[in-house]
Design a protein around this motif. Structure first.
Motif, PDB file in Angstrom:
ATOM      1  N   ALA B 385      22.250   5.221  -4.889  1.00 42.33           N
ATOM      2  CA  ALA B 385      22.029   6.239  -3.848  1.00 42.33           C
ATOM      3  C   ALA B 385      22.367   7.634  -4.376  1.00 42.33           C
ATOM      4  O   ALA B 385      23.542   8.015  -4.408  1.00 42.33           O
ATOM      5  CB  ALA B 385      22.857   5.908  -2.619  1.00 42.33           C
ATOM      6  N   PRO B 386      21.360   8.406  -4.779  1.00 42.72           N
ATOM      7  CA  PRO B 386      21.612   9.719  -5.381  1.00 42.72           C
ATOM      8  C   PRO B 386      22.110  10.781  -4.386  1.00 42.72           C
ATOM      9  O   PRO B 386      22.622  11.808  -4.801  1.00 42.72           O
ATOM     10  CB  PRO B 386      20.250  10.116  -5.951  1.00 42.72           C
ATOM     11  CG  PRO B 386      19.251   9.318  -5.180  1.00 42.72           C
ATOM     12  CD  PRO B 386      19.928   8.035  -4.814  1.00 42.72           C
ATOM     13  N   SER B 387      21.949  10.540  -3.084  1.00 40.49           N
ATOM     14  CA  SER B 387      22.417  11.545  -2.108  1.00 40.49           C
ATOM     15  C   SER B 387      23.745  11.151  -1.480  1.00 40.49           C
ATOM     16  O   SER B 387      24.215  11.805  -0.552  1.00 40.49           O
ATOM     17  CB  SER B 387      21.406  11.718  -0.979  1.00 40.49           C
ATOM     18  OG  SER B 387      20.113  11.770  -1.481  1.00 40.49           O
ATOM     19  N   LEU B 388      24.318  10.073  -1.956  1.00 37.02           N
ATOM     20  CA  LEU B 388      25.533   9.549  -1.338  1.00 37.02           C
ATOM     21  C   LEU B 388      26.644  10.599  -1.281  1.00 37.02           C
ATOM     22  O   LEU B 388      26.921  11.279  -2.265  1.00 37.02           O
ATOM     23  CB  LEU B 388      26.025   8.342  -2.147  1.00 37.02           C
ATOM     24  CG  LEU B 388      27.079   7.477  -1.467  1.00 37.02           C
ATOM     25  CD1 LEU B 388      26.464   6.731  -0.293  1.00 37.02           C
ATOM     26  CD2 LEU B 388      27.673   6.481  -2.446  1.00 37.02           C
ATOM     27  N   LEU B 389      27.256  10.750  -0.093  1.00 40.61           N
ATOM     28  CA  LEU B 389      28.372  11.680   0.053  1.00 40.61           C
ATOM     29  C   LEU B 389      29.707  10.941   0.164  1.00 40.61           C
ATOM     30  O   LEU B 389      30.721  11.426  -0.298  1.00 40.61           O
ATOM     31  CB  LEU B 389      28.176  12.548   1.290  1.00 40.61           C
ATOM     32  CG  LEU B 389      26.976  13.503   1.262  1.00 40.61           C
ATOM     33  CD1 LEU B 389      26.833  14.221   2.592  1.00 40.61           C
ATOM     34  CD2 LEU B 389      27.120  14.506   0.135  1.00 40.61           C
ATOM     35  N   ARG B 390      29.651   9.765   0.820  1.00 42.08           N
ATOM     36  CA  ARG B 390      30.936   9.105   1.051  1.00 42.08           C
ATOM     37  C   ARG B 390      30.773   7.599   1.228  1.00 42.08           C
ATOM     38  O   ARG B 390      29.873   7.146   1.920  1.00 42.08           O
ATOM     39  CB  ARG B 390      31.598   9.677   2.296  1.00 42.08           C
ATOM     40  CG  ARG B 390      32.988   9.155   2.574  1.00 42.08           C
ATOM     41  CD  ARG B 390      33.642  10.000   3.643  1.00 42.08           C
ATOM     42  NE  ARG B 390      32.753  10.162   4.773  1.00 42.08           N
ATOM     43  CZ  ARG B 390      32.863   9.463   5.904  1.00 42.08           C
ATOM     44  NH1 ARG B 390      33.813   8.599   6.081  1.00 42.08           N
ATOM     45  NH2 ARG B 390      32.020   9.658   6.889  1.00 42.08           N
ATOM     46  N   ILE B 391      31.663   6.864   0.579  1.00 42.32           N
ATOM     47  CA  ILE B 391      31.786   5.439   0.875  1.00 42.32           C
ATOM     48  C   ILE B 391      33.138   5.240   1.528  1.00 42.32           C
ATOM     49  O   ILE B 391      34.162   5.685   1.021  1.00 42.32           O
ATOM     50  CB  ILE B 391      31.686   4.576  -0.401  1.00 42.32           C
ATOM     51  CG1 ILE B 391      30.244   4.572  -0.895  1.00 42.32           C
ATOM     52  CG2 ILE B 391      32.164   3.152  -0.129  1.00 42.32           C
ATOM     53  CD1 ILE B 391      29.948   3.525  -1.942  1.00 42.32           C
TER      54      ILE B 391
END
Lengths: 167, 427
Positions: B385-391
């Protein structure tokens, strides 16, 4: 952390000036100020200098502080905003009344809700006398009249101790 | 406490707050107070005499009613009668949440409901706990009240009279713990939000709501009835939950749910609990995936049993057919935690060839089951996921955070991705 990314783009953003009733001017990004419905409408009408005759400098400073913080709101800083809100409503009743009047005039709904809830929480379970003092209300009932009104909702005055403190 | 006199005798030139604060602000504050505190304000001064009595909203919550009933139920009825009789102006909202024991109270409730419906009530909420076996039956006036925009009913008997023509202005309807035993048609042309919470006999219910936007159903029994929602093309927000475990969901239920999802092109938010994933996954040939695309879906919230391979692979399929997904929330169930075997099986099934998940920004895992598999999924999203901000991962207090260590070493597809572990006491 979120503020650093937004301020780096400040140069491209449209700025607005708010002027308090004391004549002080505050320059702010449009994206922050449009949380306030009243100003949003004025911006749409083409204003860029917005005079606020009903809001003094002290109150306006607080309101700007609120709007700046809430403009940073994202999915990940909910806790931070919650703590900010908790601190924000800690002032005296006088301050809160000033702020709530201004929030109402400016139509900042989130701030209105926050302040009304805070004021309600603070007068919850207070005695009639304490509420009179907090709201600065002079009792113009004669003792007989007051008794009569009290009788109309006797149930409201029964049960439990009421809080006499003024904070 | 004994400093009275001084501060009550305020100088005449200091303004009373009520004239300083606008009336709508005063109203908002009073509406947030418990009924007793709000009613007491009538005693403050002459200008406050009728402020409370003119509030357009009357909320009689469980605590308020219960306190009065503890004294005596007849006292409770008298007080509510008084509150309504002293009311001046419109009643926009009326909420009543009460447990009564005396049948005379049912008659009184009928009287109050009649009163507020005659006063053009818009928002009506009733929760009436039943007396022994006798459920409170809603009076006909509710079904003939054209002003209603919001109706919330819990634990009542809902039997419209034959003259019922629907709710012409209703926007929000919540029915909870209501049993339908005969055919019931509700025409609500403006209905946008519908919640059916633990109602029985939903199969008898036909709700005609062409502009429905949000639908939440929590089932108590295994009969899944959704047919009347097949034509809700505007549905944006859809959730299904199940209260108990079901023995054998039949084929009809599966196909109903699948057909519904096929017919919801505008869906933006989808919440499904594990039973419904079971329904959906049962029919699917693994490599083909679901027969629909959820092109508008932004938020997907699922309860997943990682012990069931077909569930997990179906979840991955759902993600694949939601190209605009930004927010994924997974509540983890089950005890299976063999990540290696799990990974192997998924790979054999060909489920791991995910396209780049371009829109996903937030992925959250709740619950403490299967921590290794959760970690495996976290890695999957970090790398795809290249746009991932937070897990976000919920973890029990007291366990060493192996997640932090392992994940921080991995290459990430998104430079902005951060990992948040929330440590909580195990439930």
């Amino acid at each position: 952390m979120a503020s650093s990314s937004s301020s780096s783009k400040t140069g491209l953003k449209k700025m607005l000036t708010l002027k308090s009733s004391d004549g002080d001017e505050f320059e702010l990004e449009e994206s922050i100020v449009i949380q306030c419905q009243t100003i949003k409408h004025m911006v749409e009408d083409g204003f860029s200098l917005i005079p606020l005759q009903n809001v003094d400098t002290k109150t306006l400073t607080k309101i700007i502080e609120y709007m700046k913080k809430h403009a940073e709101k994202t999915e990940s800083n909910k806790e931070e905003i919650k703590n900010f809100n908790k601190e924000f409503v800690k002032g005296s009743f006088d301050d809160q009344f000033e702020l709530v009047s201004a929030a109402n005039y400016l139509h900042i709904n989130g701030l209105m809700d926050l302040l009304c809830q805070s004021i309600a929480d603070r007068i919850n379970n207070k005695s009639v006398r304490a509420v009179r003092e907090i709201f600065n209300i002079s009792n113009d009932y004669t003792p007989d009249e007051e008794e009569k009104v009290r009788d109309e909702h006797k149930w409201a005055h029964e049960g439990g101790e009421f809080d006499e403190s003024l904070d | 406490m004994n400093q009275e006199g001084k501060s009550i005798a305020v100088e005449g030139d200091i303004e009373d707050r009520i004239s300083v604060l606008p009336r709508n602000v005063i109203d908002s504050i009073l509406e947030l107070l418990p009924v007793k505190d709000a009613a007491k304000t009538c005693t403050l001064s002459k200008s406050w005499r009728y402020v409370w009595g003119e509030l357009p909203k009357i909320v009689l919550d469980y605590e308020f009613c219960d306190e009065l009933i503890e004294e005596s139920e007849s006292n409770f009825r008298e007080v509510v009668d008084e509150i309504l009789l002293l009311r001046k102006g419109k009643i926009v909202k009326f909420d009543l949440d009460v447990r009564v024991e005396d049948l005379a109270s049912y008659t009184a409730i009928d009287r109050w409901v009649l009163y507020v419906t005659r006063n053009s009530v818009k928002k009506l909420s009733l929760r009436i706990s039943k007396i022994d076996d006798r459920t409170y039956t809603l009076p006909p006036c509710i079904f003939h009240c054209p002003t209603l925009t919001q109706l919330k009913l819990a634990s009542c008997s809902f039997k419209p009279p034959s003259s019922f023509r629907g709710f012409p202005n209703l926007v929000t309807l919540l029915l909870a713990g209501i049993t339908f035993s005969e055919k019931c048609v509700i025409k609500a042309p403006l209905l946008a939000n519908l919640t059916l919470n633990c109602c029985d006999g939903i199969q008898y219910l036909n709700i005609v709501s062409p502009v429905l936007k949000s639908l939440y159903v929590c089932y108590r029994h295994s009969y899944i009835a959704l047919n009347c929602f097949m034509n809700c093309k505007n549905l944006r927000d859809f959730g299904l939950e199940f209260l108990e475990v079901v023995d054998n969901p039949n084929h009809d239920h599966r196909s109903t749910l699948k057909n519904l999802l096929v017919s919801l092109p505008a869906l933006e938010v989808l919440n499904l609990d594990s039973l419904f994933i079971e329904f959906l996954s049962a029919d699917v040939v693994q490599s083909n995936g679901p027969p629909f695309m959820l092109n508008c879906l932004g938020t997907l919230s699922l309860t997943v049993d990682f012990g069931k391979l077909d569930h997990t692979s179906y979840v991955l399929q759902l993600i694949k057919c939601s190209p605009n997904l930004t927010n994924l929330l997974i509540s983890v169930k089950g005890t299976y935690d063999n990540a290696e075997a799990f990974f192997k099986n998924l790979k054999t099934l060909g489920c791991l060839q995910l396209p780049p998940l371009n829109k996903i920004e937030y992925v959250s895992f709740y619950g403490f089951a299967s921590p290794k598999i959760v970690l495996f999924f976290a890695i999957l999203f970090l790398s795809h996921a290249p746009s991932l901000l937070r897990i976000f991962i919920e973890q029990p207090i007291g366990i060493d955070s192996y997640v932090d260590v392992e994940l921080s070493r991995l290459p990430k597809a998104s430079p902005k991705a951060e990992l948040v572990c929330d440590f909580r006491v195990e439930r």
